[in-house]
Enzyme design. Structure first.
Site, mmCIF file in Angstrom:
data_model
loop_
_atom_site.group_PDB
_atom_site.id
_atom_site.type_symbol
_atom_site.label_atom_id
_atom_site.label_comp_id
_atom_site.label_asym_id
_atom_site.label_seq_id
_atom_site.Cartn_x
_atom_site.Cartn_y
_atom_site.Cartn_z
ATOM 1 N N SER A 192 36.432 43.747 46.732
ATOM 2 C CA SER A 192 36.450 44.868 45.794
ATOM 3 C C SER A 192 35.649 46.034 46.392
ATOM 4 O O SER A 192 35.975 46.520 47.466
ATOM 5 C CB SER A 192 35.908 44.423 44.432
ATOM 6 O OG SER A 192 36.122 45.402 43.459
ATOM 7 N N GLU A 241 44.841 45.056 47.668
ATOM 8 C CA GLU A 241 44.862 44.601 46.279
ATOM 9 C C GLU A 241 44.202 45.669 45.433
ATOM 10 O O GLU A 241 43.505 46.541 45.944
ATOM 11 C CB GLU A 241 44.114 43.274 46.126
ATOM 12 C CG GLU A 241 42.641 43.313 46.505
ATOM 13 C CD GLU A 241 41.714 43.828 45.419
ATOM 14 O OE1 GLU A 241 42.082 43.756 44.219
ATOM 15 O OE2 GLU A 241 40.622 44.319 45.742
ATOM 16 N N HIS A 296 41.661 40.526 42.263
ATOM 17 C CA HIS A 296 40.763 40.307 41.140
ATOM 18 C C HIS A 296 41.198 39.167 40.238
ATOM 19 O O HIS A 296 40.628 38.976 39.160
ATOM 20 C CB HIS A 296 40.614 41.600 40.342
ATOM 21 C CG HIS A 296 39.744 42.620 41.019
ATOM 22 N ND1 HIS A 296 40.156 43.310 42.143
ATOM 23 C CD2 HIS A 296 38.493 43.055 40.746
ATOM 24 C CE1 HIS A 296 39.189 44.136 42.519
ATOM 25 N NE2 HIS A 296 38.170 43.993 41.694
#
Length: 305
Positions: A105, A200, A270
């Site tokens: 992330s 992502e 996630h």
């Protein structure tokens, strides 16, 4: 690297967590695996939405890097905050420490900067609060990390139909799509030729995903890669104005527009199930109608004696 006991440092270079129980659970699970945990995160030192002031979070990174009993530096969580630190990070100091920096992330910014500035590899992998510290941790996610860490190679296999046939090899890199795009044009965006790019994101509408990938194409990044592999894209909401424009429609447009094959089905993002990918490793990607595999090699590993 072979070590008798794995030293794991916990740092919060980005966000903090309200769930203090997740810290205790995560540390307990690492210790149950035989790790010696060094926790550099102080929940009493939280600043705004961050795991400390900018200076304090930078100090956490350096303290973990300088600790001779630590081999792995794991982020508490992502969120936001690493971008603020990038100009002040001594990436040479981090690389020279030989530590493996782990997270995903927002931690994508650290992976990108470390590789761009020094060529050092890091791990897109689990974090303490949401993974090791989850009330019910996902065994797949944690075992992927331990398997990859032990090396010397690691193979990801995905059952995902509808992908183009591909057989390519190159440097694997990527992470959070919004973070990647935010670093375009900066000194923290590595120049990688013939790579395999994985991305992502979460809570990004398909039109934003399309827009960011078109930006990577229009900036010339995608033309220099051999394949694009999409991980998990979730948490968005479609509305009446989309008029049939959904993720699949967007994907079809990308496949007809981008200058490289686009694959889907990578368990990275996630969602609760997540593979571990060493940023900068060598990879061979082979895809057919039934699915694909990514064989990872030439990356730093740690095996406990």
């Amino acid at each position: 690297m072979i070590t008798s006991q794995l030293g794991v440092a916990i740092v919060a270079p980005a966000g903090h967590t309200h769930d203090l129980d997740s810290i205790a659970r995560g540390i307990a699970r690492l210790e149950a695996r035989g790790c010696l945990v060094h926790n550099y995160y102080d929940p009493d030192a939280v600043h705004l939405r961050f795991g400390g002031t900018d200076a304090a979070r930078l100090a956490q990174l350096y303290a973990a890097a300088d600790d001779p009993d630590v081999q792995v530096v794991m982020a508490l969580r992502g969120g936001y905050g690493l971008t603020r630190l990038l100009p002040d990070i001594d990436f040479g100091r981090l690389a020279a420490s030989g530590k493996l920096f782990v997270g995903f992330s927002d931690i994508t910014a650290l992976h990108m900067g470390l590789y761009a500035k020094t060529g050092a590899l890091s791990y897109a992998g689990p974090m303490l609060a949401g993974d090791f510290g989850a009330p019910e941790p996902v065994a797949f996610t944690l075992e992927q990390f331990w398997s990859c860490l032990a090396g010397p190679t690691h193979t990801i296999r995905e059952q995902a139909g509808g992908n183009p046939a591909v057989d390519v090899a190159g440097t694997i890199w990527g992470g959070n799509l919004a973070m990647l795009v935010s670093l375009l044009g900066t000194a923290y965006f590595p120049s990688i030729e013939g790579g395999i790019l994985y991305v992502e994101d979460v809570s990004e509408h398909p039109f934003r995903v399309e827009r960011m990938l078109l930006q990577l194409m229009q900036s010339g990044v995608l033309a220099r890669q051999q394949a694009l592999v999409l991980g998990d894209f979730s948490g968005y909401r479609l509305g009446p104005m989309d008029n049939g424009y959904d993720f699949d429609t967007m994907l079809a447009h990308l496949r007809a527009t981008l200058p490289l094959p686009v694959l889907t089905g990578l368990r990275f993002g996630h969602g609760p199930c997540r593979v571990t990918i060493p940023f900068g490793a060598q990879a061979r990607l082979v895809s057919d109608a039934e699915g694909f595999s990514i064989r990872l090699s030439d990356y730093p590993t740690i095996r406990c004696a």
